[in-house]
Design a protein around this motif. Structure first.
Motif, PDB file in Angstrom:
ATOM      1  N   CYS A 264      33.138 -32.136 -60.364  1.00  0.00           N
ATOM      2  CA  CYS A 264      33.942 -32.792 -59.249  1.00  0.00           C
ATOM      3  C   CYS A 264      33.370 -33.668 -58.089  1.00  0.00           C
ATOM      4  O   CYS A 264      33.466 -34.558 -57.253  1.00  0.00           O
ATOM      5  CB  CYS A 264      35.035 -31.768 -58.157  1.00  0.00           C
TER       6      CYS A 264
ATOM      7  N   CYS B 235      33.650 -31.289 -53.229  1.00  0.00           N
ATOM      8  CA  CYS B 235      33.041 -30.873 -54.090  1.00  0.00           C
ATOM      9  C   CYS B 235      32.064 -29.609 -53.314  1.00  0.00           C
ATOM     10  O   CYS B 235      31.454 -30.685 -52.351  1.00  0.00           O
ATOM     11  CB  CYS B 235      32.407 -32.171 -54.592  1.00  0.00           C
ATOM     12  N   PRO B 236      31.569 -28.370 -52.809  1.00  0.00           N
ATOM     13  CA  PRO B 236      30.723 -28.025 -52.405  1.00  0.00           C
ATOM     14  C   PRO B 236      29.839 -27.367 -53.023  1.00  0.00           C
ATOM     15  O   PRO B 236      28.433 -26.132 -52.850  1.00  0.00           O
ATOM     16  CB  PRO B 236      31.372 -26.490 -52.236  1.00  0.00           C
ATOM     17  N   HIS B 237      29.684 -28.007 -53.755  1.00  0.00           N
ATOM     18  CA  HIS B 237      28.696 -28.103 -55.299  1.00  0.00           C
ATOM     19  C   HIS B 237      27.180 -28.350 -54.569  1.00  0.00           C
ATOM     20  O   HIS B 237      27.345 -30.208 -54.472  1.00  0.00           O
ATOM     21  CB  HIS B 237      28.300 -28.207 -56.884  1.00  0.00           C
TER      22      HIS B 237
HETATM   23 ZN    ZN Z   1      31.810 -30.063 -57.802  1.00  0.00          ZN
END
Ligand code: ZN
Ligand code: GMZ
Ligand code: MG
Length: 177
Positions: A99, A89-91
């Motif tokens: 995610c 999850c890059p968020h």
């Molecule tokens: Zn994410």
């Protein structure tokens, strides 16, 4: 299929409150590479689900993240094993994605990839969010005491959480029982 899902930072490699920002900072915990290789050679599929908000925060980029995961695969391959699907999850925490753990989106992605249910699949983590993500999809939350695990152990854990010292102990349990 024998599927095991691992959190990354604090389970496979050392974690840092300053984030793991480069391949050079990505250092395997003692016994973790060997544990993954032994599990793989024993017929287990070892997948990874990792929060990587450092991407959103601008601490490192996807090329660097991919290089860390290439290094993980290379080290496990040197021991005769292989790593399965790695999902990240890059968020950032405020982006409301599906995610980022404790949401179970990454676990669902892995289950769909392998066309399996998550019931009784062990998800191994060092943070409470890892254990909550596992519980959210009826998989088995497993806490390791490496990384942030000892601190997490002092919190209220999901009912039924299993606790092990490290990934090597988990591999021994799964391979020999
Ligand atoms: Zn994410
Ligand atoms: O343990 P996994 O999921 O593999 O990865 C955790 C990392 O993405 C980082 O997650 C951050 O949390 P925030 O994302 O800032 O809440 C911090 O806990 C860092 O210390 C840690 O390195
Ligand atoms: Mg972790």
């Amino acid at each position: 299929m024998k599927l095991l899902i691992l959190d990354r930072d604090g389970v496979i490699n050392y974690d840092s409150d300053a984030y793991i920002k480069s391949v050079a900072e990505w250092m395997p915990l003692p016994g973790s590479i060997e544990a993954i290789a032994q599990l793989s050679k024993a017929g287990w599929t070892v997948a990874v689900a990792t929060n990587q908000s450092g991407i959103a925060r601008g601490y490192y980029d996807l090329t660097t993240l991919d290089a860390m995961h290439a290094r993980l695969r290379e080290l496990v391959a040197e021991q005769g094993g292989e790593v399965g699907l790695i999902v990240y999850c890059p968020h950032g925490p405020d982006e409301g994605c599906d995610c980022r753990k404790p949401k179970p989106g990454m676990l669902k992605t892995i289950a769909a990839h392998y066309n399996v249910t998550l019931a009784n699949v062990w998800f191994v983590g060092d943070s409470l969010g890892d254990l909550e993500a596992a519980k959210a999809v009826d998989s088995q939350p497993v806490l390791v005491k490496t990384g942030k695990g000892e601190k997490t152990q002092g919190k209220t854990l999901p009912v039924g959480t299993l606790i092990f010292d490290d990934l090597a102990a988990i591999a021994a349990e799964l391979i020999h029982n």
